[in-house]
Design a protein around this motif. Structure first.
Motif, mmCIF file in Angstrom:
data_model
loop_
_atom_site.group_PDB
_atom_site.id
_atom_site.type_symbol
_atom_site.label_atom_id
_atom_site.label_comp_id
_atom_site.label_asym_id
_atom_site.label_seq_id
_atom_site.Cartn_x
_atom_site.Cartn_y
_atom_site.Cartn_z
ATOM 1 N N MET A 1 0.845 -1.183 0.000
ATOM 2 C CA MET A 1 0.000 0.000 0.000
ATOM 3 C C MET A 1 0.888 1.242 0.000
ATOM 4 N N LYS A 2 0.614 2.124 -0.935
ATOM 5 C CA LYS A 2 1.330 3.389 -0.977
ATOM 6 C C LYS A 2 0.676 4.336 0.029
ATOM 7 N N LEU A 3 1.503 4.925 0.879
ATOM 8 C CA LEU A 3 0.981 5.809 1.911
ATOM 9 C C LEU A 3 0.961 7.241 1.391
ATOM 10 N N ASP A 4 -0.241 7.750 1.152
ATOM 11 C CA ASP A 4 -0.416 9.130 0.711
ATOM 12 C C ASP A 4 -1.785 9.619 1.193
ATOM 13 N N ARG A 5 -2.114 10.867 0.919
ATOM 14 C CA ARG A 5 -3.375 11.458 1.386
ATOM 15 C C ARG A 5 -4.579 10.668 0.876
ATOM 16 N N LYS A 6 -4.526 10.251 -0.381
ATOM 17 C CA LYS A 6 -5.642 9.509 -0.966
ATOM 18 C C LYS A 6 -5.849 8.183 -0.233
ATOM 19 N N VAL B 1 -7.547 -3.935 8.059
ATOM 20 C CA VAL B 1 -6.466 -3.382 7.230
ATOM 21 C C VAL B 1 -5.196 -3.227 8.063
ATOM 22 N N ILE B 2 -5.336 -2.699 9.269
ATOM 23 C CA ILE B 2 -4.177 -2.514 10.148
ATOM 24 C C ILE B 2 -3.502 -3.860 10.422
ATOM 25 N N VAL C 1 -1.742 -5.134 7.149
ATOM 26 C CA VAL C 1 -0.497 -4.411 6.863
ATOM 27 C C VAL C 1 0.591 -4.837 7.845
ATOM 28 N N ALA C 2 0.224 -4.988 9.107
ATOM 29 C CA ALA C 2 1.189 -5.425 10.117
ATOM 30 C C ALA C 2 1.709 -6.821 9.785
ATOM 31 N N ALA C 3 0.808 -7.741 9.432
ATOM 32 C CA ALA C 3 1.206 -9.109 9.106
ATOM 33 C C ALA C 3 2.127 -9.141 7.897
ATOM 34 N N GLU C 4 1.821 -8.337 6.875
ATOM 35 C CA GLU C 4 2.678 -8.268 5.687
ATOM 36 C C GLU C 4 4.055 -7.728 6.023
ATOM 37 N N SER C 5 4.131 -6.950 7.087
ATOM 38 C CA SER C 5 5.403 -6.376 7.524
ATOM 39 C C SER C 5 6.117 -7.272 8.535
ATOM 40 N N GLY C 6 5.509 -8.416 8.839
ATOM 41 C CA GLY C 6 6.129 -9.348 9.763
ATOM 42 C C GLY C 6 5.800 -9.107 11.223
ATOM 43 N N LEU C 7 4.759 -8.328 11.491
ATOM 44 C CA LEU C 7 4.354 -8.047 12.869
ATOM 45 C C LEU C 7 3.088 -8.808 13.209
ATOM 46 N N ASP C 8 3.061 -9.415 14.380
ATOM 47 C CA ASP C 8 1.877 -10.127 14.855
ATOM 48 C C ASP C 8 1.216 -9.290 15.928
ATOM 49 N N LEU C 9 0.055 -8.732 15.617
ATOM 50 C CA LEU C 9 -0.649 -7.862 16.558
ATOM 51 C C LEU C 9 -1.652 -8.617 17.420
ATOM 52 N N SER C 10 -1.730 -9.931 17.276
ATOM 53 C CA SER C 10 -2.757 -10.682 18.001
ATOM 54 C C SER C 10 -2.640 -10.526 19.515
ATOM 55 N N SER C 11 -1.448 -10.356 20.026
ATOM 56 C CA SER C 11 -1.281 -10.220 21.475
ATOM 57 C C SER C 11 -1.601 -8.811 21.975
ATOM 58 N N PHE C 12 -1.781 -7.865 21.068
ATOM 59 C CA PHE C 12 -2.083 -6.493 21.467
ATOM 60 C C PHE C 12 -3.553 -6.292 21.820
ATOM 61 N N GLY C 13 -4.432 -7.076 21.231
ATOM 62 C CA GLY C 13 -5.855 -6.930 21.506
ATOM 63 C C GLY C 13 -6.361 -5.532 21.188
ATOM 64 N N ILE C 14 -6.332 -5.159 19.917
ATOM 65 C CA ILE C 14 -6.752 -3.822 19.502
ATOM 66 C C ILE C 14 -8.228 -3.612 19.837
ATOM 67 N N SER C 15 -8.509 -2.591 20.624
ATOM 68 C CA SER C 15 -9.879 -2.310 21.071
ATOM 69 C C SER C 15 -10.542 -1.253 20.194
ATOM 70 N N SER C 16 -11.828 -1.062 20.421
ATOM 71 C CA SER C 16 -12.566 -0.015 19.716
ATOM 72 C C SER C 16 -11.987 1.359 20.028
ATOM 73 N N LYS C 17 -11.551 1.540 21.260
ATOM 74 C CA LYS C 17 -10.931 2.807 21.662
ATOM 75 C C LYS C 17 -9.626 3.034 20.895
ATOM 76 N N ASP C 18 -8.854 1.955 20.702
ATOM 77 C CA ASP C 18 -7.612 2.052 19.932
ATOM 78 C C ASP C 18 -7.911 2.466 18.494
ATOM 79 N N ILE C 19 -8.923 1.844 17.904
ATOM 80 C CA ILE C 19 -9.290 2.161 16.524
ATOM 81 C C ILE C 19 -9.734 3.608 16.432
ATOM 82 N N SER C 20 -10.487 4.064 17.408
ATOM 83 C CA SER C 20 -10.923 5.462 17.431
ATOM 84 C C SER C 20 -9.723 6.405 17.490
#
Length: 77
Positions: A1-6, A22-23, A26-45
């Motif tokens: 994914m190209k990171l730009d305003r669009k 999407v987050i 992108v993290a998985a494609e970059s070799g990061l495992d976010l499963s242990s972070f437990g992203i919440s609705s507040k985090d997404i906000s």
């Protein structure tokens, strides 16, 4: 994914579940495992607010940082 305003504007149109997906993708494609972070609705906000408030300079710097991180990651044995 190209990171730009669009790309950021497209991300901001996603609902919370889609944005989280999407987050995580992108993290998985970059070799990061976010499963242990437990992203919440507040985090997404918070992420959504940060994306909405990003300046063009912020986007350029983030894209450069991401590219540098990827190059550094590839050069490691």
């Amino acid at each position: 994914m190209k990171l730009d305003r669009k790309a950021l504007d497209r991300l901001l149109t996603l609902n919370d579940t889609q944005l989280k997906g999407v987050i995580e993708s992108v993290a998985a494609e970059s070799g990061l495992d976010l499963s242990s972070f437990g992203i919440s609705s507040k985090d997404i906000s918070s992420i959504r607010k940060a994306l909405a408030g990003a300046t063009d300079e912020d986007i350029t710097r983030a894209a450069a940082d991401l590219d540098a991180w990827k190059k550094n990651k590839r050069s490691r044995p």
